[in-house]
Motif scaffolding. Sequence first.
Motif, PDB file in Angstrom:
ATOM      1  N   GLY A  58     -43.725 -24.363  70.547  1.00 50.44           N
ATOM      2  CA  GLY A  58     -42.818 -25.175  70.018  1.00 50.44           C
ATOM      3  C   GLY A  58     -43.539 -26.182  69.179  1.00 50.44           C
ATOM      4  N   ALA A  59     -43.065 -27.384  68.566  1.00 45.49           N
ATOM      5  CA  ALA A  59     -43.674 -28.357  67.860  1.00 45.49           C
ATOM      6  C   ALA A  59     -43.408 -29.695  68.045  1.00 45.49           C
ATOM      7  N   VAL A  60     -44.311 -30.529  68.168  1.00 44.83           N
ATOM      8  CA  VAL A  60     -43.860 -32.169  68.150  1.00 44.83           C
ATOM      9  C   VAL A  60     -44.580 -32.839  66.925  1.00 44.83           C
ATOM     10  N   GLY A  61     -44.224 -34.096  66.879  1.00 46.33           N
ATOM     11  CA  GLY A  61     -44.772 -34.789  65.861  1.00 46.33           C
ATOM     12  C   GLY A  61     -46.262 -35.579  66.249  1.00 46.33           C
ATOM     13  N   ARG A  62     -46.804 -36.315  65.223  1.00 45.76           N
ATOM     14  CA  ARG A  62     -47.822 -37.062  65.805  1.00 45.76           C
ATOM     15  C   ARG A  62     -47.778 -38.556  66.009  1.00 45.76           C
ATOM     16  N   ASP A  63     -46.489 -38.750  66.718  1.00 44.43           N
ATOM     17  CA  ASP A  63     -45.785 -40.209  66.769  1.00 44.43           C
ATOM     18  C   ASP A  63     -45.879 -40.329  68.173  1.00 44.43           C
ATOM     19  N   GLY A  64     -45.393 -41.645  68.702  1.00 46.09           N
ATOM     20  CA  GLY A  64     -45.467 -41.960  70.232  1.00 46.09           C
ATOM     21  C   GLY A  64     -44.346 -41.165  71.008  1.00 46.09           C
ATOM     22  N   PHE A  65     -43.595 -40.539  70.395  1.00 48.38           N
ATOM     23  CA  PHE A  65     -42.540 -39.806  71.113  1.00 48.38           C
ATOM     24  C   PHE A  65     -43.200 -38.398  71.450  1.00 48.38           C
ATOM     25  N   ALA A  66     -44.326 -37.880  70.960  1.00 44.33           N
ATOM     26  CA  ALA A  66     -44.835 -36.751  71.276  1.00 44.33           C
ATOM     27  C   ALA A  66     -45.104 -36.685  72.718  1.00 44.33           C
ATOM     28  N   GLU A  67     -45.969 -37.630  73.131  1.00 46.36           N
ATOM     29  CA  GLU A  67     -46.593 -37.939  74.745  1.00 46.36           C
ATOM     30  C   GLU A  67     -45.227 -37.870  75.395  1.00 46.36           C
ATOM     31  N   VAL A  68     -44.040 -38.486  75.182  1.00 50.15           N
ATOM     32  CA  VAL A  68     -42.956 -38.403  76.027  1.00 50.15           C
ATOM     33  C   VAL A  68     -42.622 -36.952  76.131  1.00 50.15           C
ATOM     34  N   ALA A  69     -42.496 -36.229  74.971  1.00 47.85           N
ATOM     35  CA  ALA A  69     -41.681 -35.079  74.904  1.00 47.85           C
ATOM     36  C   ALA A  69     -42.507 -33.991  75.648  1.00 47.85           C
ATOM     37  N   THR A  70     -43.884 -34.219  75.838  1.00 45.34           N
ATOM     38  CA  THR A  70     -44.927 -33.113  76.521  1.00 45.34           C
ATOM     39  C   THR A  70     -45.346 -33.656  77.931  1.00 45.34           C
ATOM     40  N   ALA A  71     -44.676 -34.719  78.145  1.00 46.40           N
ATOM     41  CA  ALA A  71     -45.379 -35.303  79.497  1.00 46.40           C
ATOM     42  C   ALA A  71     -44.920 -34.230  80.718  1.00 46.40           C
ATOM     43  N   ALA A  72     -43.760 -33.942  80.937  1.00 42.24           N
ATOM     44  CA  ALA A  72     -43.453 -33.149  81.950  1.00 42.24           C
ATOM     45  C   ALA A  72     -44.036 -31.638  81.862  1.00 42.24           C
ATOM     46  N   LEU A  73     -44.237 -31.270  80.834  1.00 40.05           N
ATOM     47  CA  LEU A  73     -44.899 -29.908  80.444  1.00 40.05           C
ATOM     48  C   LEU A  73     -46.194 -29.973  81.084  1.00 40.05           C
ATOM     49  N   ARG A  74     -47.023 -30.901  80.804  1.00 44.66           N
ATOM     50  CA  ARG A  74     -48.322 -31.156  81.304  1.00 44.66           C
ATOM     51  C   ARG A  74     -48.476 -31.293  82.664  1.00 44.66           C
ATOM     52  N   ASP A  75     -47.635 -32.225  83.211  1.00 44.86           N
ATOM     53  CA  ASP A  75     -47.578 -32.021  84.720  1.00 44.86           C
ATOM     54  C   ASP A  75     -47.121 -31.098  85.078  1.00 44.86           C
ATOM     55  N   ALA A  76     -46.324 -30.311  84.956  1.00 46.12           N
ATOM     56  CA  ALA A  76     -46.075 -28.827  85.544  1.00 46.12           C
ATOM     57  C   ALA A  76     -46.987 -27.972  85.395  1.00 46.12           C
ATOM     58  N   GLY A  77     -48.018 -28.082  84.485  1.00 45.09           N
ATOM     59  CA  GLY A  77     -49.182 -27.032  84.211  1.00 45.09           C
ATOM     60  C   GLY A  77     -48.798 -25.918  83.168  1.00 45.09           C
ATOM     61  N   VAL A  78     -47.753 -26.431  82.203  1.00 46.52           N
ATOM     62  CA  VAL A  78     -47.336 -25.308  81.378  1.00 46.52           C
ATOM     63  C   VAL A  78     -48.561 -25.456  80.354  1.00 46.52           C
ATOM     64  N   ASP A  79     -48.806 -23.950  79.953  1.00 48.71           N
ATOM     65  CA  ASP A  79     -49.972 -23.644  78.890  1.00 48.71           C
ATOM     66  C   ASP A  79     -49.372 -24.211  77.426  1.00 48.71           C
TER      67      ASP A  79
END
Length: 298
Positions: A58-79
């Motif tokens: 998918g795609a996220v920006g270079r802003d502060g919301f990017a960390e919010v948007a990907t936090a659960a993905l990273r926590d779940a171990g998604v590639d």
Amino acid sequence: MTVIVFGSANADLVFTVPDLPAPGVTVMGQDVKTFPGGKGANQAVAAARDGARVIFAGAVGRDGFAEVATAALRDAGVDLSRLAVPDAPTGCASICVDAAGRNQIAVAPGANALARAGQLEDAILSPGAIVLLQMEVPPDEVAALIRRAKARGARVVLNLAPPGELRVEAMRAVDLLIVNEHEAEVLASRLGCAPDAAALRGVLGAGVAVTMGEAGVVAATAAGEVAVPAFSVTPVDTTGAGDCWCGVLCAALDRGLVLEAAMRRASAAAAIAVTRPGAASAMPRAAETDALLSPLRP
């Protein structure tokens, strides 16, 4: 075996309100919280928490919301190696949730509009993979990935949500199309048929599952029709229920469960998810779903 998710990633701003706002009416909220969301990310998290190996594109920006948007993905171990970071704002959703758990959602797609099917290479679109797609990224990119995935032998599952314009040929090419009642009505109106799973399958030729909230889910495939009831719970926030159902269904199918068993597992997971606030953050772990299902096992 892998579940590959191509879809949206958002930051969700969730407002708790006594009643959903009517046009022109300002409602004073009781609380506001920020959660990771987006239909693609939600489904990827749901599948990963249920035990699947998941790749998200998918795609996220270079802003502060990017960390919010990907936090659960990273926590779940998604590639996330196929995640694009274009020069655009991260997608954002404003969600109002009332005392009955009903929701009202507005979405600004942002970087999601720049997600491209080419982020996923042909080599991973193999017969051992399940490709899960939704409609919060460009429809032409969704159609392109469906064509490529089918050509490479992958199993394709499309959640037609929201019910945007996707060419009928693309829908006919999927293995399973998932819609809720509203989406089924929109699609049926377009196709000129009844809004039930059997009628939609009759026109499209693809397997179709219609989720109906408290009324359960009905799927129609070449093997016949399957109905699975919903689990009885008191909802807190229904925002991610459909996404949870789609993600866990694909994780279960990836493990080799037959469709009916996969549907039952997905329904159990969705029942747990609606008892919690948020979307991606509400997705249950496999052990929680196992515990809810255990009284149903012989």
